[in-house]
Design an enzyme around this catalytic site. Structure first.
Site, PDB file in Angstrom:
ATOM      1  N   GLU A 135      44.567  37.670  54.697  1.00  0.00           N
ATOM      2  CA  GLU A 135      43.121  37.380  54.531  1.00  0.00           C
ATOM      3  C   GLU A 135      42.843  36.582  53.265  1.00  0.00           C
ATOM      4  O   GLU A 135      42.012  35.673  53.259  1.00  0.00           O
ATOM      5  CB  GLU A 135      42.330  38.699  54.515  1.00  0.00           C
ATOM      6  CG  GLU A 135      40.833  38.538  54.433  1.00  0.00           C
ATOM      7  CD  GLU A 135      40.242  37.869  55.665  1.00  0.00           C
ATOM      8  OE1 GLU A 135      39.889  36.694  55.552  1.00  0.00           O
ATOM      9  OE2 GLU A 135      40.130  38.523  56.726  1.00  0.00           O
ATOM     10  N   VAL A 138      42.958  32.432  52.816  1.00  0.00           N
ATOM     11  CA  VAL A 138      41.960  31.438  53.225  1.00  0.00           C
ATOM     12  C   VAL A 138      40.600  31.819  52.660  1.00  0.00           C
ATOM     13  O   VAL A 138      40.033  32.858  53.016  1.00  0.00           O
ATOM     14  CB  VAL A 138      41.858  31.340  54.769  1.00  0.00           C
ATOM     15  CG1 VAL A 138      41.073  30.097  55.153  1.00  0.00           C
ATOM     16  CG2 VAL A 138      43.224  31.321  55.417  1.00  0.00           C
ATOM     17  N   ILE A 142      36.154  35.625  51.260  1.00  0.00           N
ATOM     18  CA  ILE A 142      35.409  35.526  52.535  1.00  0.00           C
ATOM     19  C   ILE A 142      36.287  36.049  53.676  1.00  0.00           C
ATOM     20  O   ILE A 142      37.417  35.600  53.834  1.00  0.00           O
ATOM     21  CB  ILE A 142      35.026  34.052  52.838  1.00  0.00           C
ATOM     22  CG1 ILE A 142      34.174  33.470  51.715  1.00  0.00           C
ATOM     23  CG2 ILE A 142      34.315  33.945  54.169  1.00  0.00           C
ATOM     24  CD1 ILE A 142      33.841  31.995  51.898  1.00  0.00           C
ATOM     25  N   GLY A 193      40.900  30.627  36.290  1.00  0.00           N
ATOM     26  CA  GLY A 193      41.860  31.228  37.229  1.00  0.00           C
ATOM     27  C   GLY A 193      41.685  30.760  38.667  1.00  0.00           C
ATOM     28  O   GLY A 193      42.204  31.370  39.592  1.00  0.00           O
ATOM     29  N   GLU A 196      45.495  26.266  41.403  1.00  0.00           N
ATOM     30  CA  GLU A 196      46.894  26.604  41.689  1.00  0.00           C
ATOM     31  C   GLU A 196      47.730  26.318  40.436  1.00  0.00           C
ATOM     32  O   GLU A 196      47.312  25.547  39.558  1.00  0.00           O
ATOM     33  CB  GLU A 196      47.419  25.740  42.847  1.00  0.00           C
ATOM     34  CG  GLU A 196      46.709  25.979  44.160  1.00  0.00           C
ATOM     35  CD  GLU A 196      46.828  27.420  44.623  1.00  0.00           C
ATOM     36  OE1 GLU A 196      47.941  27.930  44.734  1.00  0.00           O
ATOM     37  OE2 GLU A 196      45.779  28.054  44.867  1.00  0.00           O
ATOM     38  N   ASP A 207      45.892  22.042  49.182  1.00  0.00           N
ATOM     39  CA  ASP A 207      45.565  23.464  49.359  1.00  0.00           C
ATOM     40  C   ASP A 207      44.554  23.637  50.505  1.00  0.00           C
ATOM     41  O   ASP A 207      44.707  24.538  51.344  1.00  0.00           O
ATOM     42  CB  ASP A 207      44.994  24.013  48.042  1.00  0.00           C
ATOM     43  CG  ASP A 207      44.551  25.452  48.164  1.00  0.00           C
ATOM     44  OD1 ASP A 207      45.423  26.337  48.217  1.00  0.00           O
ATOM     45  OD2 ASP A 207      43.321  25.700  48.223  1.00  0.00           O
ATOM     46  N   LYS A 211      45.030  25.703  54.171  1.00  0.00           N
ATOM     47  CA  LYS A 211      44.077  26.677  54.732  1.00  0.00           C
ATOM     48  C   LYS A 211      43.581  26.223  56.103  1.00  0.00           C
ATOM     49  O   LYS A 211      43.410  27.040  57.022  1.00  0.00           O
ATOM     50  CB  LYS A 211      42.905  26.858  53.768  1.00  0.00           C
ATOM     51  CG  LYS A 211      43.325  27.548  52.471  1.00  0.00           C
ATOM     52  CD  LYS A 211      42.265  27.403  51.405  1.00  0.00           C
ATOM     53  CE  LYS A 211      42.671  28.098  50.114  1.00  0.00           C
ATOM     54  NZ  LYS A 211      41.865  27.702  48.963  1.00  0.00           N
ATOM     55  N   GLY A 313      39.548  33.212  42.399  1.00  0.00           N
ATOM     56  CA  GLY A 313      39.332  34.118  41.268  1.00  0.00           C
ATOM     57  C   GLY A 313      39.919  35.496  41.532  1.00  0.00           C
ATOM     58  O   GLY A 313      40.224  35.850  42.677  1.00  0.00           O
TER      59      GLY A 313
HETATM   60  P1  NAP Z   1      49.421  33.339  38.758  1.00  0.00           P
HETATM   61  O1  NAP Z   1      48.248  33.783  37.979  1.00  0.00           O
HETATM   62  O2  NAP Z   1      50.160  32.135  38.310  1.00  0.00           O
HETATM   63  O3  NAP Z   1      50.444  34.579  38.859  1.00  0.00           O
HETATM   64  C1  NAP Z   1      51.703  34.445  39.426  1.00  0.00           C
HETATM   65  C2  NAP Z   1      52.495  35.696  39.097  1.00  0.00           C
HETATM   66  O4  NAP Z   1      53.709  35.671  39.835  1.00  0.00           O
HETATM   67  C3  NAP Z   1      52.851  35.857  37.626  1.00  0.00           C
HETATM   68  O5  NAP Z   1      52.639  37.170  37.239  1.00  0.00           O
HETATM   69  C4  NAP Z   1      54.335  35.508  37.567  1.00  0.00           C
HETATM   70  O6  NAP Z   1      55.068  36.282  36.631  1.00  0.00           O
HETATM   71  C5  NAP Z   1      54.805  35.912  38.945  1.00  0.00           C
HETATM   72  N1  NAP Z   1      55.919  35.081  39.393  1.00  0.00           N
HETATM   73  C6  NAP Z   1      55.875  33.778  39.746  1.00  0.00           C
HETATM   74  N2  NAP Z   1      57.094  33.364  40.108  1.00  0.00           N
HETATM   75  C7  NAP Z   1      57.916  34.426  39.959  1.00  0.00           C
HETATM   76  C8  NAP Z   1      59.305  34.629  40.166  1.00  0.00           C
HETATM   77  N3  NAP Z   1      60.091  33.638  40.579  1.00  0.00           N
HETATM   78  N4  NAP Z   1      59.812  35.849  39.940  1.00  0.00           N
HETATM   79  C9  NAP Z   1      59.017  36.859  39.516  1.00  0.00           C
HETATM   80  N5  NAP Z   1      57.697  36.733  39.303  1.00  0.00           N
HETATM   81  C10 NAP Z   1      57.152  35.517  39.518  1.00  0.00           C
HETATM   82  O7  NAP Z   1      49.033  33.058  40.280  1.00  0.00           O
HETATM   83  P2  NAP Z   1      47.721  33.544  41.065  1.00  0.00           P
HETATM   84  O8  NAP Z   1      46.589  32.630  40.750  1.00  0.00           O
HETATM   85  O9  NAP Z   1      47.551  34.998  40.938  1.00  0.00           O
HETATM   86  O10 NAP Z   1      48.151  33.162  42.573  1.00  0.00           O
HETATM   87  C11 NAP Z   1      49.095  33.931  43.268  1.00  0.00           C
HETATM   88  C12 NAP Z   1      49.083  33.530  44.737  1.00  0.00           C
HETATM   89  O11 NAP Z   1      47.775  33.753  45.274  1.00  0.00           O
HETATM   90  C13 NAP Z   1      49.383  32.052  44.994  1.00  0.00           C
HETATM   91  O12 NAP Z   1      50.078  31.945  46.220  1.00  0.00           O
HETATM   92  C14 NAP Z   1      47.992  31.422  45.146  1.00  0.00           C
HETATM   93  O13 NAP Z   1      47.994  30.266  45.951  1.00  0.00           O
HETATM   94  C15 NAP Z   1      47.267  32.556  45.836  1.00  0.00           C
HETATM   95  N6  NAP Z   1      45.807  32.558  45.671  1.00  0.00           N
HETATM   96  C16 NAP Z   1      45.278  32.432  44.408  1.00  0.00           C
HETATM   97  C17 NAP Z   1      43.902  32.512  44.268  1.00  0.00           C
HETATM   98  C18 NAP Z   1      43.249  32.388  42.921  1.00  0.00           C
HETATM   99  O14 NAP Z   1      42.015  32.352  42.862  1.00  0.00           O
HETATM  100  N7  NAP Z   1      43.999  32.321  41.826  1.00  0.00           N
HETATM  101  C19 NAP Z   1      43.083  32.699  45.393  1.00  0.00           C
HETATM  102  C20 NAP Z   1      43.678  32.835  46.649  1.00  0.00           C
HETATM  103  C21 NAP Z   1      45.044  32.767  46.779  1.00  0.00           C
HETATM  104  P3  NAP Z   1      54.878  36.104  35.042  1.00  0.00           P
HETATM  105  O15 NAP Z   1      53.467  36.534  34.789  1.00  0.00           O
HETATM  106  O16 NAP Z   1      55.876  37.007  34.411  1.00  0.00           O
HETATM  107  O17 NAP Z   1      55.096  34.654  34.782  1.00  0.00           O
HETATM  108  N1  HSE Z   2      43.329  27.204  44.121  1.00  0.00           N
HETATM  109  C1  HSE Z   2      42.615  27.784  45.200  1.00  0.00           C
HETATM  110  C2  HSE Z   2      41.202  27.253  45.222  1.00  0.00           C
HETATM  111  C3  HSE Z   2      42.602  29.287  45.086  1.00  0.00           C
HETATM  112  O1  HSE Z   2      40.777  26.676  44.209  1.00  0.00           O
HETATM  113  O2  HSE Z   2      40.520  27.395  46.247  1.00  0.00           O
HETATM  114  C4  HSE Z   2      41.997  29.963  46.293  1.00  0.00           C
HETATM  115  O3  HSE Z   2      42.790  29.789  47.422  1.00  0.00           O
END
Ligand code: NAP
Ligand code: HSE
Length: 454
Positions: A135, A138, A142, A193, A196, A207, A211, A313
Site C-alpha cells: 500500500e 503508491v 492514500i 524526507g 528518493e 518514481d 507507481k 513523508g
Molecule cells: P531512507 O530514509 O533513506 O532510509 C533507508 C534505510 O534503509 C536506512 O535506515 C538505511 O540504513 C537502510 N538501508 C539502506 N540500504 C541498506 C542496506 N544495504 N543494508 C542495510 N540497511 C540499509 O529511505 P526512506 O525514505 O525511508 O524510503 C524507504 C523506502 O520507502 C524506499 O523504497 C522509498 O522509495 C519508499 N518510500 C518512501 C517514502 C518517503 O516519503 N520517504 C514514501 C513512500 C515510499 P542506515 O540508516 O544505517 O543508512
Molecule cells: N519520493 C516519493 C515522492 C516518496 O516524492 O512521492 C513517496 O513515494
C-alpha cells in the site's frame, strides 16, 4: 475455520530511515487502537540498518535490536513478517525472495522494486500463499491500492489520472505560489524526507512511472513494463511556462495517466504515460498542493472516485505500511494482485504514445515580425492541428531582438498556442518543422492540457 492467532505478530524491519521511523512511531503511539483492530499485539524484533551507530529519529522499540545482517530477519523463526523499507532494487529483491522462501509474509513501500521485479515476487508469493503487500508504495498515505484491489472490484476501470509524486508536486507548488527556484524547492523536499535517495527518480518522472505501472496492474491485471511508458519529468519546467499557464487559468502538474482503449487491456490496449500537464484550475487535481498526491479513478459502475492525501513523508507512509501489517495480523488470506483467474498479470497491449490525442499548450520563441503567425498557423494546419487560442507577448523579459550566433534574432518573443484536441504524432511533426524554421529561436515547449469535460 481456524481461529485467528492471538500471539503477537512479530516484525523484522529492513531500514530505519524516514518511513521505518514513521512506522515505529505509529506502532508505539497507536498501540491500543491497532490492538483493537488487529486483535493482537504487533511487535518489532529486529531492525536491519547499515550503520548501527547512527543517531535515529525515534528510539529502537522495547524488545527490538538493530542488526546489520539481513539473515537475522528471514532466518529468525519468531519473525512472521519482513517489512522492507530500505530502498534500492537488488538487495531488497534478495531480501524479499529469501523471506518469502522462508515462509515470511512481506510488506514493502518499494515501488521501484515492484515495478521492476514484481512479476517474480508476485509469482513466488502466490506459490507460497503469502502476503506481498505494498500500500505504501503508491501515493504514501492514500489507500489507493486497497481501493482498486477491493473497493472497486465490481468495476471495469476506464481511466486513472493522478499526481503520483510528492516531491515533484512540492517543487511545482513552491515555484508556482512562492516563485521559489527549482533547486531550492528540491533541497527543501529532500530535507522534509519526501525525495528518493536519488532524487533524479522524482524529478525525471521515474518514481511516478513506477507507481503508474503498479496502478495499471491493479486496475487491469496486466503488466505494462515501465521501460515502455512514455515518461517526462519536471526538470525542464520553467517559471515562464508556469506563469503563462496561470494566465490561461491552468496549473502545471506532473500527472500519471492511463486509459483503457476498447474493452480489454490484454487485447485492445492501454494508453499511459507520465508528463507535466496543464490542468485547468476548475479541476480538483489543479488544487492539490505541496507534497500531497491525488488519484482520480473512473469505473463504469461507480463513476468518478477522487482520493487525496499526503503522498510522502514518515507518518503518512508509515500509516500505509501499518495498515498492511494489520491486515496480515487479522489472518485473512493474501490477495496481492487483486485478481484470481488469472492471479498473475499478463502483458498489456500498449498503445504507442504517438497515437494518443489531447489538447496541447505550445510555447514558441519567435521573431516579432509580420507574417510569423501566419506561417506558424500554416504548419499547424498542415499537420491537422486546430488552434483554440493564441497569445503573442511583445516582450520576453526585455532581452530580445539581438543576433544569435546562427544569424537568427535572439531570443525572440513568446508565442503561446492552445490547441484543440490533436494527435501527438501531428503535434510532434509540426514542432519538428517549426524547430527548423528561422523565425523560431528555441526548441518549442509543449505540454498536454487537461480540461474539464463539458
Ligand atoms: P531512507 O530514509 O533513506 O532510509 C533507508 C534505510 O534503509 C536506512 O535506515 C538505511 O540504513 C537502510 N538501508 C539502506 N540500504 C541498506 C542496506 N544495504 N543494508 C542495510 N540497511 C540499509 O529511505 P526512506 O525514505 O525511508 O524510503 C524507504 C523506502 O520507502 C524506499 O523504497 C522509498 O522509495 C519508499 N518510500 C518512501 C517514502 C518517503 O516519503 N520517504 C514514501 C513512500 C515510499 P542506515 O540508516 O544505517 O543508512
Ligand atoms: N519520493 C516519493 C515522492 C516518496 O516524492 O512521492 C513517496 O513515494
Amino acid at each position: 475455520m481456524a481461529e485467528p492467532s492471538l500471539a503477537p505478530l512479530m516484525l523484522g524491519i529492513a531500514g530505519f530511515g524516514t518511513v521505518a521511523s514513521g512506522l515505529v512511531r505509529i506502532l508505539t503511539e497507536n498501540r491500543e487502537a491497532i490492538f483493537a483492530r488487529a486483535g493482537r499485539d504487533i511487535r518489532v524484533k529486529r531492525i536491519l540498518v547499515r550503520d548501527p551507530g547512527r543517531q535515529r529519529a525515534v528510539s529502537v522499540p522495547e524488545g527490538a535490536a538493530l542488526t546489520t545482517r539481513m539473515e537475522d530477519l528471514f532466518e529468525d523463526a519468531d519473525i512472521d513478517v519482513v517489512v522492507e523499507l530500505m530502498g534500492g532494487v537488488d538487495i531488497p529483491l534478495l531480501l524479499l525472495e529469501r523471506s518469502l522462501g522462508a515462509g515470511k509474509h512481506v510488506v514493502t513501500a518499494n515501488k521501484a522494486l515492484l515495478a521492476e521485479t514484481g512479476n517474480r515476487l508476485f509469482a513466488l508469493a502466490a506459490e507460497k500463499n503469502l502476503h506481498l503487500a505494498y500500500e505504501a508504495g503508491v501515493c504514501g498515505g492514500i489507500p489507493i491500492v486497497q481501493t482498486l484491489r477491493d473497493g472497486l472490484t465490481a468495476n471495469r476501470i476506464q481511466t486513472l489520472v493522478g499526481i503520483l509524486n510528492g516531491t515533484s508536486n512540492y517543487i511545482l507548488s513552491e515555484m508556482s505560489t512562492k516563485g521559489m527556484a527549482f533547486d531550492q524547492a528540491l533541497k527543501q523536499a529532500q530535507a522534509l524526507g519526501y525525495a528518493e535517495a536519488d532524487p533524479t527518480l522524482d524529478i525525471e518522472g521515474i518514481d511516478a512511472a513506477h507507481k503508474l505501472a503498479l496502478l495499471i496492474r491493479l486496475a487491469w491485471g496486466v503488466d505494462y513494463p515501465c521501460s515502455r511508458l512514455s515518461v517526462r519529468g519536471i526538470s525542464g519546467v520553467s517559471p515562464l511556462d508556469i506563469a503563462h499557464a496561470r494566465e490561461f487559468g491552468y496549473r502545471i502538474k506532473l500527472l500519471g495517466h492511463a486509459r483503457l482503449v476498447g474493452d480489454c487491456a490484454r487485447d485492445s490496449g492501454i494508453e499511459a504515460g507520465v508528463r507535466p500537464t496543464l490542468v485547468h484550475e476548475s479541476l480538483l487535481l489543479a488544487r492539490v498542493g505541496g507534497a500531497y498526491n491525488a488519484v482520480r479513478v473512473e469505473g463504469d459502475a461507480v463513476g468518478s472516485v477522487f482520493l487525496h492525501g499526503r503522498g510522502a513523508g514518515d507518518m503518512p507512509t508509515g500509516s500505509a505500511v501499518a495498515a498492511d501489517i494489520v491486515s496480515i495480523a487479522r489472518g485473512a488470506g493474501p490477495n496481492n494482485t487483486g485478481f484470481v483467474r488469472p492471479a498473475l498479470p499478463g502483458p498489456a497491449r500498449i498503445i504507442p504514445p504517438l497515437e494518443t490525442y489531447s489538447r496541447f499548450y505550445i510555447r514558441l520563441m519567435v521573431s516579432d515580425t509580420p507574417g510569423v503567425l501566419r506561417d506558424i498557423a500554416a504548419v499547424m494546419a498542415e499537420n491537422g492541428i486546430s488552434i483554440a487560442q493564441v497569445i503573442q507577448k511583445d516582450q520576453a523579459g526585455g532581452s530580445y531582438g539581438g543576433e544569435a550566433g546562427d544569424g537568427r534574432a535572439a531570443p525572440g518573443v513568446p508565442l503561446i498556442i492552445m490547441t484543440h484536441e490533436a494527435y501527438a504524432a501531428g503535434v510532434y511533426k509540426a514542432l519538428r518543422t517549426l524547430t527548423d524554421s528561422v523565425v523560431v529561436h528555441e526548441p518549442p515547449v509543449h505540454y498536454p492540457v487537461l480540461v474539464k469535460r463539458s
